[in-house]
Design an enzyme around this catalytic site. Structure first.
Site, PDB file in Angstrom:
ATOM      1  N   HIS A 217       9.578   0.723   7.014  1.00  0.00           N
ATOM      2  CA  HIS A 217       8.125   0.683   6.856  1.00  0.00           C
ATOM      3  C   HIS A 217       7.394   1.251   8.068  1.00  0.00           C
ATOM      4  O   HIS A 217       6.527   2.116   7.911  1.00  0.00           O
ATOM      5  CB  HIS A 217       7.593  -0.676   6.435  1.00  0.00           C
ATOM      6  N   TYR A 221       4.409   4.683   9.271  1.00  0.00           N
ATOM      7  CA  TYR A 221       3.284   4.746  10.223  1.00  0.00           C
ATOM      8  C   TYR A 221       3.584   5.708  11.357  1.00  0.00           C
ATOM      9  O   TYR A 221       2.660   6.221  11.993  1.00  0.00           O
ATOM     10  CB  TYR A 221       2.916   3.360  10.735  1.00  0.00           C
ATOM     11  N   HIS A 368       3.400   7.490  -5.315  1.00  0.00           N
ATOM     12  CA  HIS A 368       2.764   6.887  -4.124  1.00  0.00           C
ATOM     13  C   HIS A 368       3.119   7.674  -2.866  1.00  0.00           C
ATOM     14  O   HIS A 368       2.247   8.037  -2.093  1.00  0.00           O
ATOM     15  CB  HIS A 368       3.209   5.422  -4.000  1.00  0.00           C
ATOM     16  N   PHE A 369       4.390   7.983  -2.700  1.00  0.00           N
ATOM     17  CA  PHE A 369       4.676   8.623  -1.415  1.00  0.00           C
ATOM     18  C   PHE A 369       4.307  10.103  -1.377  1.00  0.00           C
ATOM     19  O   PHE A 369       4.130  10.666  -0.302  1.00  0.00           O
ATOM     20  CB  PHE A 369       6.061   8.300  -0.852  1.00  0.00           C
ATOM     21  N   HIS A 370       4.082  10.678  -2.562  1.00  0.00           N
ATOM     22  CA  HIS A 370       3.575  12.056  -2.503  1.00  0.00           C
ATOM     23  C   HIS A 370       2.077  12.101  -2.182  1.00  0.00           C
ATOM     24  O   HIS A 370       1.587  13.138  -1.737  1.00  0.00           O
ATOM     25  CB  HIS A 370       3.883  12.805  -3.808  1.00  0.00           C
ATOM     26  N   ARG A 433      12.922   5.828 -11.042  1.00  0.00           N
ATOM     27  CA  ARG A 433      13.016   6.812  -9.963  1.00  0.00           C
ATOM     28  C   ARG A 433      14.484   6.984  -9.582  1.00  0.00           C
ATOM     29  O   ARG A 433      15.334   6.291 -10.114  1.00  0.00           O
ATOM     30  CB  ARG A 433      12.194   6.377  -8.750  1.00  0.00           C
ATOM     31  N   ARG A 434      14.743   7.887  -8.661  1.00  0.00           N
ATOM     32  CA  ARG A 434      16.091   8.153  -8.138  1.00  0.00           C
ATOM     33  C   ARG A 434      17.082   8.462  -9.263  1.00  0.00           C
ATOM     34  O   ARG A 434      18.249   8.039  -9.207  1.00  0.00           O
ATOM     35  CB  ARG A 434      16.636   6.964  -7.350  1.00  0.00           C
TER      36      ARG A 434
HETATM   37 FE1  HAS Z   1       3.782   2.876   1.137  1.00  0.00          FE
HETATM   38  C1  HAS Z   1       6.702   2.417  -0.656  1.00  0.00           C
HETATM   39  C2  HAS Z   1       2.947  -0.401   0.661  1.00  0.00           C
HETATM   40  C3  HAS Z   1       0.983   3.258   3.124  1.00  0.00           C
HETATM   41  C4  HAS Z   1       5.035   5.854   2.298  1.00  0.00           C
HETATM   42  N1  HAS Z   1       5.520   3.947   0.852  1.00  0.00           N
HETATM   43  C5  HAS Z   1       6.583   3.585   0.050  1.00  0.00           C
HETATM   44  C6  HAS Z   1       7.581   4.612   0.107  1.00  0.00           C
HETATM   45  C7  HAS Z   1       7.120   5.571   0.979  1.00  0.00           C
HETATM   46  C8  HAS Z   1       5.821   5.137   1.431  1.00  0.00           C
HETATM   47  C9  HAS Z   1       7.842   6.832   1.412  1.00  0.00           C
HETATM   48  O1  HAS Z   1       4.279  -2.953  -0.352  1.00  0.00           O
HETATM   49  C10 HAS Z   1       8.886   4.647  -0.681  1.00  0.00           C
HETATM   50  C11 HAS Z   1      10.033   4.111   0.071  1.00  0.00           C
HETATM   51  C12 HAS Z   1      11.299   4.203  -0.751  1.00  0.00           C
HETATM   52  O2  HAS Z   1      11.880   5.282  -0.776  1.00  0.00           O
HETATM   53  O3  HAS Z   1      11.648   3.215  -1.387  1.00  0.00           O
HETATM   54  N2  HAS Z   1       2.226   1.665   1.729  1.00  0.00           N
HETATM   55  C13 HAS Z   1       2.081   0.371   1.420  1.00  0.00           C
HETATM   56  C14 HAS Z   1       0.858  -0.140   2.020  1.00  0.00           C
HETATM   57  C15 HAS Z   1       0.295   0.902   2.708  1.00  0.00           C
HETATM   58  C16 HAS Z   1       1.186   2.019   2.532  1.00  0.00           C
HETATM   59  C17 HAS Z   1       0.308  -1.519   1.919  1.00  0.00           C
HETATM   60  N3  HAS Z   1       3.129   4.277   2.431  1.00  0.00           N
HETATM   61  C18 HAS Z   1       1.960   4.250   3.156  1.00  0.00           C
HETATM   62  C19 HAS Z   1       1.860   5.419   3.972  1.00  0.00           C
HETATM   63  C20 HAS Z   1       3.012   6.148   3.749  1.00  0.00           C
HETATM   64  C21 HAS Z   1       3.789   5.418   2.778  1.00  0.00           C
HETATM   65  C22 HAS Z   1       0.720   5.708   4.910  1.00  0.00           C
HETATM   66  C23 HAS Z   1       3.462   7.437   4.330  1.00  0.00           C
HETATM   67  C24 HAS Z   1       2.857   8.069   5.267  1.00  0.00           C
HETATM   68  N4  HAS Z   1       4.642   1.312   0.168  1.00  0.00           N
HETATM   69  C25 HAS Z   1       4.154   0.059   0.116  1.00  0.00           C
HETATM   70  C26 HAS Z   1       5.105  -0.805  -0.589  1.00  0.00           C
HETATM   71  C27 HAS Z   1       6.178  -0.007  -0.959  1.00  0.00           C
HETATM   72  C28 HAS Z   1       5.865   1.322  -0.471  1.00  0.00           C
HETATM   73  C29 HAS Z   1       4.994  -2.243  -0.886  1.00  0.00           C
HETATM   74  C30 HAS Z   1       7.456  -0.445  -1.699  1.00  0.00           C
HETATM   75  C31 HAS Z   1       7.285  -0.408  -3.130  1.00  0.00           C
HETATM   76  C32 HAS Z   1       8.581  -0.665  -3.859  1.00  0.00           C
HETATM   77  O4  HAS Z   1       8.551  -1.476  -4.799  1.00  0.00           O
HETATM   78  O5  HAS Z   1       9.634  -0.094  -3.541  1.00  0.00           O
HETATM   79  C33 HAS Z   1      -0.988   0.829   3.537  1.00  0.00           C
HETATM   80  O6  HAS Z   1      -0.730   1.238   4.849  1.00  0.00           O
HETATM   81  C34 HAS Z   1      -2.097   1.619   2.940  1.00  0.00           C
HETATM   82  C35 HAS Z   1      -3.415   1.385   3.652  1.00  0.00           C
HETATM   83  C36 HAS Z   1      -4.359   2.518   3.433  1.00  0.00           C
HETATM   84  C37 HAS Z   1      -5.621   2.412   3.032  1.00  0.00           C
HETATM   85  C38 HAS Z   1      -6.425   3.666   2.793  1.00  0.00           C
HETATM   86  C39 HAS Z   1      -7.473   3.931   3.847  1.00  0.00           C
HETATM   87  C40 HAS Z   1      -8.127   5.240   3.564  1.00  0.00           C
HETATM   88  C41 HAS Z   1      -8.410   6.173   4.502  1.00  0.00           C
HETATM   89  C42 HAS Z   1      -9.024   7.472   4.067  1.00  0.00           C
HETATM   90  C43 HAS Z   1     -10.520   7.482   4.273  1.00  0.00           C
HETATM   91  C44 HAS Z   1     -11.086   8.734   3.692  1.00  0.00           C
HETATM   92  C45 HAS Z   1     -12.134   9.403   4.212  1.00  0.00           C
HETATM   93  C46 HAS Z   1     -12.576  10.648   3.559  1.00  0.00           C
HETATM   94  C47 HAS Z   1     -12.837   8.955   5.437  1.00  0.00           C
HETATM   95  C48 HAS Z   1      -6.285   1.117   2.812  1.00  0.00           C
HETATM   96  C49 HAS Z   1      -8.157   5.949   5.943  1.00  0.00           C
HETATM   97  C50 HAS Z   1     -13.996  10.602   3.124  1.00  0.00           C
HETATM   98  C51 HAS Z   1     -14.051  10.675   1.666  1.00  0.00           C
HETATM   99  C52 HAS Z   1     -15.130  10.889   0.922  1.00  0.00           C
HETATM  100  C53 HAS Z   1     -14.967  10.822  -0.570  1.00  0.00           C
HETATM  101  C54 HAS Z   1     -16.475  11.190   1.449  1.00  0.00           C
END
Ligand code: HAS
Length: 550
Positions: A217, A221, A368-370, A433-434
């Protein structure tokens, strides 16, 4: 301009990063067609071999090498030239990483390591694959310690002064990485290597997966934080503004050190043998690690609005039109941010215990990861490449390259939108998947999954093909920037490193007291992991022999 040695070092990282990107994206293209039953591989090539290469080369190698190139350039720019010791240790790190990368890649290509990038036991690869992975990690540690050494010597020379924001963020990310890697190093060195070379007969599967996700995890980050570094320190400069809040930016990075590690169980929600209490605890901690991302979103909106208003934007949304939409360095990263809104929301869904039961191990997770690592992170790195590479190579980024860069970013966005939306939908319906192509034994319900407007074979194949073309366009732009584009001899042709001003006057000094954050981080890890890991060791099942299913 930074010292030529640091430029050479950073360019070496860039070369490896984009070579991995080239092969990795080609593997991705093949996967889409195999899963749609449109491509049959020759007998010597296997779907899982390609899938492993795709994951390892893009998610691990491309990202890590690019990140180090960015770190080295930014740290050298903000803290000054590296000394001779830092230089030699940095090169040593690069070589060790690269030896590890080559070893692991050769094992994958020769069909001895089709275990995917998560290398779950009891799938068993050649022992040399794990040795390659271990060397890769050790290389990143050496390269990371070289940067930490440079930072420490700057701090000695500048007692009581807060380091520049870029350097602070680099140090936070390296600290996070070093602590995170302890888990993967432990499982690779003490479990996988002895088992794969036949020194032990069996492996404790649950323990190995737990140690992997202790690392897995925070690994996400480690990809995300360099993108955030660009959002906080580079984007404000490009749009003509300043960092919104220096202390908010630093605090968000500190929170990542604290909360990104003790959360690995959210990848193991369906793993039997981990008591529900520990899963629940780590789920709560996962919700804590969402906070620094929400702080980042707030900060970005604030910087856009304040800068847009300073430029004369009126009314509720007038500031929006004042942003420099024609500057690809900005537009690329802005689109990356927009993708992270559904990407992050999907993460919150995954982290929610009951909802994860529906989506775990389905194509939803691939979707999700894409739209996390595959777009917000990768597209930020693309946006950085448009100035970082010409800056390092001392070449022009010509108008025609700028136009191509726009086409590249737009095509990547369209391709990713089509592909990841269809993956999310198919995942919700239950598509696993996989897995390679499956006819699901002609089962009607399963076959109906692929009848949707977005979730059909054709859309996925179109999405994947657009992505591949976009990737090739990027490779062309990178090759031009590295080797072919004319040298930037005049000042006006030279590409700058855009670094925003950050007002440190209100920033509390304790934010840079690393020992406090390292201490709290270990305390949280201790609380979240000690008892369940002791339980896994004390009540270990007999263990599993290795399987080679390919
Ligand atoms: Fe995830 C699975 C939970 C973030 C990557 N994640 C994965 C896997 C990958 C991955 C590769 O809880 C698959 C792993 C595998 O092969 O099995 N993930 C989260 C959570 C977050 C999260 C809670 N993941 C990421 C990020 C990744 C990433 C970042 C890569 C860089 N993820 C999971 C969970 C799994 C998981 C479970 C396992 C699921 C399972 O069953 O296997 C958080 O960090 C997300 C928080 C983000 C936000 C968004 C904030 C938005 C921002 C943009 C602002 C936009 C602006 C633009 C300012 C709350 C900062 C302005 C826009 C206008 C429209 C004006």
């Amino acid at each position: 301009m930074i010292h030529k040695n640091e430029r050479r070092l950073a360019l070496s990282y860039i070369n490896v990063a984009y070579f991995a990107f080239l092969i990795g994206t080609f593997c991705g293209l093949m996967q889409v067609f195999i899963r749609n039953n449109a491509l049959k591989l020759p007998a010597w090539l296997d779907y899982y071999q390609i899938l492993t290469a795709h994951g390892v080369l893009l998610a691990l190698i491309f990202t890590t090498y690019f990140i180090f190139a960015f770190f080295i350039t930014g740290v050298s720019k903000t803290l000054g030239d590296f000394g001779p010791k830092v230089r030699s240790v940095s090169w040593l790190g690069f070589y060790v990483m690269t030896i590890g990368t080559v070893m692991a890649t050769v094992m994958i290509i020769s069909g001895k390591a089709s275990v995917l990038y998560t290398f779950y036991a009891p799938l068993k690869a050649s022992g040399w694959y794990y040795v390659g992975l271990a060397l890769f990690i050790v290389g990143t540690w050496i390269a990371g310690f070289a940067i930490l050494g440079h930072y420490a010597s700057w701090k000695r020379r500048n007692k009581g002064v807060l380091s520049p924001l870029f350097a602070f963020m680099t140090v936070s990310t390296i600290i996070l990485w070093i602590i995170a890697c302890l888990g993967v190093v432990a499982t690779v060195v003490f479990q996988f290597i002895p088992w794969a070379f036949g020194w032990t007969d069996t492996i404790n599967v649950e323990l190995s997966r737990t140690l992997f996700w202790y690392f897995g995890h925070p690994l996400v980050y480690f990809w995300l934080l360099p993108a955030y570094m660009a959002w906080y320190t580079v984007v404000p400069k490009i749009i003509g503004g300043k960092v919104f809040s220096d202390s908010l930016a630093r605090l968000s990075f500190v929170l990542f050190i604290l909360f990104s590690i003790p959360v690995g169980f959210h990848h193991q929600m369906v793993e039997p043998g981990i008591p529900a209490f520990w899963k629940f605890l780590q789920t709560c901690l996962t919700f804590m690690v969402i906070i620094p991302s929400l702080m980042t979103a707030f900060s970005m909106f604030a910087v856009f609005e304040t800068t847009g208003r300073q430029k004369g934007g009126k009314g509720l949304f007038g500031w929006f039109t004042k942003l420099p939409w024609k500057d690809i360095r900005f537009t690329s990263i802005f689109i990356a941010m927009v993708f992270f809104i559904p990407g992050g929301a999907g993460g919150i869904i995954n982290a929610s215990f009951q909802l994860d039961e529906v989506v775990h191990n389905t194509l939803w997770i691939v979707g999700h990861f894409h739209i996390t690592v595959g777009t917000p992170v990768a597209m930020t790195f693309m946006g950085l490449s448009f100035w970082l590479i010409p800056y390092l190579a001392g070449r022009k980024f010509t108008n025609s390259m700028k136009k191509l860069a726009f086409i590249q970013i737009i095509t990547w966005s369209i391709g990713m939108l089509l592909m990841s939306t269809s993956q999310h939908i198919l995942g919700l319906m239950g598509a696993p998947r996989r897995t390679s192509y499956a006819g699901y034994n002609g089962n009607n319900t399963a076959l109906e999954w692929f009848n949707g407007i977005v979730s059909n074979h054709v859309t996925m194949a179109i999405g994947g093909s657009i992505l591949f073309l976009s990737a090739m366009l990027l490779i062309y732009i990178v090759a031009m920037s590295l080797y072919i584009s004319p040298k930037a001899l005049n000042r006006e042709d030279q590409v700058e490193f855009p670094l925003a001003e950050s007002d440190q006057s209100g920033t509390p000094r304790f934010l840079e007291n690393w020992w406090i954050w390292i201490g709290i981080s270990f305390a949280l890890i201790f609380v979240a992991y000690t008892i369940p890991i002791m339980h896994m060791i004390e009540h270990a099942p007999p263990g599993s022999i290795g399987y080679k299913t390919w």
